[in-house]
Scaffold this motif. Sequence first.
Motif, short mmCIF file in Angstrom:
data_model
loop_
_atom_site.label_atom_id
_atom_site.label_comp_id
_atom_site.label_asym_id
_atom_site.label_seq_id
_atom_site.Cartn_x
_atom_site.Cartn_y
_atom_site.Cartn_z
N ILE A 1 0.86 -1.17 0.00
CA ILE A 1 0.00 0.00 0.00
C ILE A 1 0.90 1.23 0.00
O ILE A 1 1.83 1.32 0.81
CB ILE A 1 -0.91 0.01 1.25
N LYS A 2 0.63 2.15 -0.90
CA LYS A 2 1.40 3.39 -0.95
C LYS A 2 0.57 4.49 -0.30
O LYS A 2 -0.46 4.88 -0.83
CB LYS A 2 1.75 3.72 -2.40
N PHE A 3 1.03 4.94 0.85
CA PHE A 3 0.29 5.89 1.67
C PHE A 3 1.07 7.19 1.76
O PHE A 3 2.24 7.20 2.14
CB PHE A 3 0.09 5.30 3.07
N GLY A 4 0.41 8.29 1.40
CA GLY A 4 1.05 9.59 1.45
C GLY A 4 0.47 10.47 2.54
O GLY A 4 -0.72 10.39 2.85
N ILE A 5 1.32 11.29 3.12
CA ILE A 5 0.89 12.28 4.11
C ILE A 5 1.42 13.63 3.62
O ILE A 5 2.62 13.77 3.38
CB ILE A 5 1.43 11.97 5.51
N GLY A 6 0.51 14.57 3.45
CA GLY A 6 0.89 15.88 2.93
C GLY A 6 0.95 16.93 4.01
O GLY A 6 0.05 17.05 4.83
N PHE A 7 2.03 17.70 4.00
CA PHE A 7 2.20 18.83 4.91
C PHE A 7 2.35 20.10 4.08
O PHE A 7 3.24 20.20 3.24
CB PHE A 7 3.44 18.67 5.79
N LEU A 8 1.47 21.07 4.33
CA LEU A 8 1.59 22.40 3.76
C LEU A 8 2.27 23.21 4.84
O LEU A 8 1.66 23.49 5.87
CB LEU A 8 0.23 23.00 3.46
N PHE A 22 4.96 14.21 1.94
CA PHE A 22 5.12 15.32 1.02
C PHE A 22 5.18 16.61 1.84
O PHE A 22 4.28 16.87 2.64
CB PHE A 22 3.94 15.41 0.05
N ILE A 23 6.23 17.37 1.63
CA ILE A 23 6.37 18.65 2.33
C ILE A 23 6.43 19.75 1.28
O ILE A 23 7.39 19.84 0.51
CB ILE A 23 7.63 18.69 3.21
N LEU A 24 5.38 20.55 1.24
CA LEU A 24 5.36 21.72 0.38
C LEU A 24 5.52 22.92 1.29
O LEU A 24 4.67 23.20 2.13
CB LEU A 24 4.04 21.82 -0.39
N TYR A 25 6.66 23.58 1.18
CA TYR A 25 6.92 24.68 2.10
C TYR A 25 6.74 26.03 1.42
O TYR A 25 6.92 26.18 0.24
CB TYR A 25 8.31 24.56 2.73
N ASP A 26 6.33 26.99 2.25
CA ASP A 26 6.10 28.36 1.80
C ASP A 26 7.07 29.27 2.54
O ASP A 26 6.93 29.51 3.73
CB ASP A 26 4.65 28.75 2.10
N LEU A 27 8.06 29.76 1.82
CA LEU A 27 9.10 30.59 2.43
C LEU A 27 8.59 31.99 2.76
O LEU A 27 9.17 32.67 3.61
CB LEU A 27 10.32 30.67 1.51
N ASN A 28 7.53 32.42 2.13
CA ASN A 28 7.02 33.77 2.35
C ASN A 28 6.15 33.89 3.60
O ASN A 28 5.98 34.98 4.13
CB ASN A 28 6.21 34.24 1.14
N TYR A 29 5.60 32.78 4.07
CA TYR A 29 4.66 32.82 5.18
C TYR A 29 5.26 33.47 6.43
O TYR A 29 4.67 34.35 7.03
CB TYR A 29 4.14 31.42 5.50
N GLN A 30 6.43 33.02 6.83
CA GLN A 30 7.09 33.59 8.01
C GLN A 30 8.52 34.03 7.70
O GLN A 30 9.34 34.16 8.61
CB GLN A 30 7.10 32.59 9.16
N GLY A 31 8.81 34.24 6.44
CA GLY A 31 10.15 34.67 6.07
C GLY A 31 11.22 33.65 6.41
O GLY A 31 12.32 34.00 6.84
N THR A 32 10.91 32.39 6.24
CA THR A 32 11.83 31.31 6.58
C THR A 32 12.82 31.06 5.45
O THR A 32 12.70 31.58 4.35
CB THR A 32 11.05 30.01 6.88
N ASN A 33 13.77 30.21 5.74
CA ASN A 33 14.81 29.82 4.80
C ASN A 33 14.57 28.36 4.42
O ASN A 33 14.09 27.57 5.25
CB ASN A 33 16.16 29.98 5.50
N ARG A 34 14.94 27.97 3.22
CA ARG A 34 14.78 26.57 2.79
C ARG A 34 15.39 25.59 3.77
O ARG A 34 14.82 24.53 4.05
CB ARG A 34 15.45 26.34 1.43
#
Length: 128
Positions: free
Chosen positions: A5-12, A45-57
């Motif tokens: 079974i291929k199970f994914g967990i997504g994090f925004l 799956f990690i989709l990150y948003d650098l603009n949200y809190q001015g974070t770095n990759r």
Amino acid sequence: MTKPIKFGIGFLAGRPNVCKIINRYYKDIIEQGEKFGKEVKFTIFILYDLNYQGTNRIDFYNIKADVYKKIEIKYITPEDIEEEKKILVSRHDFNKKDIDLILGHGYARARNSIMYFALKRKIDYLLF
């Protein structure tokens, strides 16, 4: 032999503490998969948003080595999304404006993007 079974967990993720959450709970995730009585392969799956809190990759790459041994981690970068947009426009009957409504950042588009990448990897189940 049955397919795993291929199970994914997504994090925004706009906050880098997502790494702490994954590091803390990955063993629990593996244990839950063992209850199926079948082999379960997890992808986070990690989709990150650098603009949200001015974070770095770099802030989003603090996953422990042990996690990588048990779970596949797929980062979805802004460049990945832009590349997929170009592919969809060039190979299919989409225009850039339509694709920009579907894939990208912002909660709804980020979820769509994770789902898109999960479908490309033939994930059977996806949880956010």
